[in-house]
Write a protein that holds these residues in place. Structure first.
Motif, short mmCIF file in Angstrom:
data_model
loop_
_atom_site.label_atom_id
_atom_site.label_comp_id
_atom_site.label_asym_id
_atom_site.label_seq_id
_atom_site.Cartn_x
_atom_site.Cartn_y
_atom_site.Cartn_z
N PHE A 89 46.11 36.75 51.46
CA PHE A 89 44.91 36.14 52.04
C PHE A 89 44.87 36.31 53.58
O PHE A 89 43.89 36.79 54.14
CB PHE A 89 44.85 34.66 51.66
N ALA A 90 45.97 35.94 54.23
CA ALA A 90 46.01 35.99 55.70
C ALA A 90 45.83 37.43 56.20
O ALA A 90 45.10 37.66 57.17
CB ALA A 90 47.33 35.42 56.21
N ASP A 91 46.48 38.38 55.49
CA ASP A 91 46.36 39.79 55.92
C ASP A 91 44.91 40.27 55.79
O ASP A 91 44.41 41.00 56.65
CB ASP A 91 47.27 40.68 55.07
N GLN A 92 44.28 39.85 54.68
CA GLN A 92 42.89 40.28 54.48
C GLN A 92 41.97 39.70 55.56
O GLN A 92 41.03 40.37 55.99
CB GLN A 92 42.41 39.85 53.10
N VAL A 93 42.24 38.48 55.96
CA VAL A 93 41.43 37.88 57.02
C VAL A 93 41.69 38.62 58.34
O VAL A 93 40.75 39.03 59.03
CB VAL A 93 41.74 36.37 57.19
N GLU A 145 43.73 11.35 45.79
CA GLU A 145 44.81 11.65 46.74
C GLU A 145 45.96 12.41 46.09
O GLU A 145 46.73 13.07 46.79
CB GLU A 145 45.32 10.35 47.37
N SER A 146 46.06 12.30 44.75
CA SER A 146 47.16 12.98 44.07
C SER A 146 46.79 14.41 43.68
O SER A 146 47.61 15.15 43.13
CB SER A 146 47.57 12.21 42.82
N LEU A 147 45.55 14.82 43.97
CA LEU A 147 45.16 16.19 43.62
C LEU A 147 46.00 17.18 44.41
O LEU A 147 46.22 16.98 45.60
CB LEU A 147 43.67 16.41 43.92
N PRO A 148 46.46 18.24 43.74
CA PRO A 148 47.34 19.18 44.46
C PRO A 148 46.56 20.05 45.45
O PRO A 148 45.36 20.25 45.30
CB PRO A 148 47.90 20.04 43.33
N GLU A 149 47.30 20.53 46.45
CA GLU A 149 46.72 21.47 47.40
C GLU A 149 46.67 22.83 46.71
O GLU A 149 47.65 23.22 46.07
CB GLU A 149 47.62 21.54 48.63
N LEU A 150 45.56 23.52 46.80
CA LEU A 150 45.43 24.81 46.11
C LEU A 150 45.84 25.96 47.04
O LEU A 150 45.69 25.87 48.25
CB LEU A 150 44.00 24.99 45.63
N VAL A 151 46.37 27.00 46.41
CA VAL A 151 46.97 28.09 47.19
C VAL A 151 46.15 29.38 47.03
O VAL A 151 45.93 29.82 45.91
CB VAL A 151 48.41 28.36 46.70
N PRO A 152 45.69 29.98 48.14
CA PRO A 152 45.01 31.27 48.00
C PRO A 152 46.01 32.39 47.70
O PRO A 152 47.21 32.15 47.71
CB PRO A 152 44.35 31.46 49.37
N SER A 153 45.51 33.59 47.47
CA SER A 153 46.40 34.71 47.13
C SER A 153 47.35 35.02 48.30
O SER A 153 47.08 34.65 49.44
CB SER A 153 45.58 35.95 46.78
N GLY A 200 46.98 45.08 40.58
CA GLY A 200 46.52 43.75 40.99
C GLY A 200 45.89 42.96 39.87
O GLY A 200 45.85 41.75 39.88
#
Lengths: 200, 201
Positions: free
Chosen positions: B61-65, B50-58, B200
């Motif tokens: 990311f949203a623009d590419q999707v 439960e203490s594992l951090p949330e990972l963040v995409p680049s 990049g």
């Protein structure tokens, strides 16, 4: 049409309905809500940053282009996690990964590539020492998760990292409830054995 | 703590970990040392997970999707919805839509049936159309050529290209110009992308 601030207060089903009516802001809101959980799940399934980005993108493109096939009587989170899990499992079936690095992709060949593929963690650390300790501990936990069978991995991540109830996990993974419970119990046992030295 | 003759099953342990266990199981977990140890270890694993951090995409990311997502056109969606609503709620519109559908389906069915019984007619019509099209093409080509030969600059151009040396020079010049243009275009199109890739990395 709702403003981006207004959209944030809506349920997933309402946001999906807005997206279906052609609101780009609604699409972006769905992305904002799920990009981190989906990316985290996929990364912990395949353990490669670049690949996780690609598979997470594939997940969202599949889901957002098929919003018409989403049935609002089900949870949107179950639907998108199901697509993400299937995408990751399909990939794992095609290719086996065996090493984990929080410092960068195991397939990166140059220092630049390693830096570019290094994992960004949602910051909780306060000092450089904390960062190093957290990375070491985090690395061992992530490695232990990575050593689990993919089915166990998906179950334990959805249950204890994403906090999904057993019933939803069974729905996401298309598994009987009993099987999900068994997998989670076995996965916890394996993690307990693998992380035993951390308690000593 | 005692050493009872039975231990918690995985299901019972899960219910304890979820805080949904019956009092008898709770009591057992307090009395049985082995089960208490096991539950403690499982709790520790759960806390760690439960203490594992949330990972963040680049960042993009949203623009590419979104670049790969086809967002429906709201105007078209509204038009379709309005048309559908009208057809569904107005009996005259419903009757009209049904008539149009019947006429269209009938026409298509008639066309398929007629075609299957009149293949020779269709073949001869196709041949006639093909012949006419070829004839018109040649007429147009001859007309265009005659138009060019009547131009005042045609004789001068013909004389200039008459000598083999001059023809070779003009051809070489044109080829060089073409290659130069291609090179410039390629340079123009690739330079910014390479820069972005390095930035990049």
């Amino acid at each position: 049409m709702s403003t981006p601030q207004g959209i944030q207060g809506l349920t997933d089903q309402e946001v999906v309905a807005l997206a279906r009516s052609g609101s780009e802001a609604a699409y972006r809101e769905l992305l904002r809500r799920y990009e981190r959980p989906i990316f985290s799940l996929v990364f912990r399934m395949v353990r490669d940053r670049e690949l996780s980005e690609d598979l997470s993108q594939e997940t969202f493109v599949k889901a957002l282009n098929a919003l018409d096939s989403y049935r609002p009587e089900f949870k949107f989170s179950s639907w998108i996690f199901k697509i993400a899990n299937n995408t990751a499992i399909d990939h794992l079936r095609r290719r086996e990964l065996d090493t984990l690095s929080l410092e960068g992709s195991p397939h990166a060949a140059t220092p630049e590539a390693i830096e570019a593929t290094a994992l960004q963690i949602g910051a909780r650390q306060e000092t450089p020492l904390d960062t190093v300790e957290a990375k070491e501990l985090g690395g061992q936990i992530e490695a232990a998760i990575g050593a689990l069978r993919p089915e166990y991995r998906a179950c334990i991540l959805l249950r204890h990292v994403e906090g999904r109830p057993y019933e939803e996990i069974a729905e996401i993974l298309d598994l009987p409830l009993g099987t999900v419970k068994t997998y989670i119990h076995r996965a916890r046992n394996e993690l307990r054995d693998a992380l035993g030295h951390l308690r000593e | 703590m005692t050493r009872p003759s039975w231990h918690l099953t995985p299901d019972e342990m899960d219910s304890l970990l979820r805080g949904e266990a019956e009092p008898s199981l709770l009591q057992h977990s307090e009395e049985c040392a082995e089960c208490a140890l096991l539950i403690g270890q499982h709790r520790s694993v759960i806390r760690t997970l439960e203490s594992l951090p949330e990972l963040v995409p680049s960042e993009d990311f949203a623009d590419q999707v979104m670049f790969q997502v086809a967002v429906p056109d709201p105007f078209a969606m509204r038009s379709i919805a309005t048309a559908r609503q009208r057809v569904l709620h107005d009996s005259r519109a419903r009757a009209l839509a049904a008539s149009v559908t019947v006429v269209l389906v009938g026409a298509m069915a008639a066309s398929v049936i007629w075609t299957s019984f009149n293949r020779e007619v269709l073949t001869s019509a196709g041949n006639w159309l093909g012949g006419e099209a070829t004839q018109w093409f040649w007429v147009a080509l001859r007309g265009a050529f005659a138009n060019i030969t009547e131009q005042p600059w045609f004789d001068a151009a013909r004389q200039m290209l008459g000598a083999p040396v001059r023809l070779a020079l003009v051809s070489a010049g044109a080829s060089l110009l073409y290659a130069g243009g291609l090179f410039a275009l390629r340079k123009l199109m690739t330079s910014p992308a390479e820069g972005a890739a390095h930035a990049g990395a």
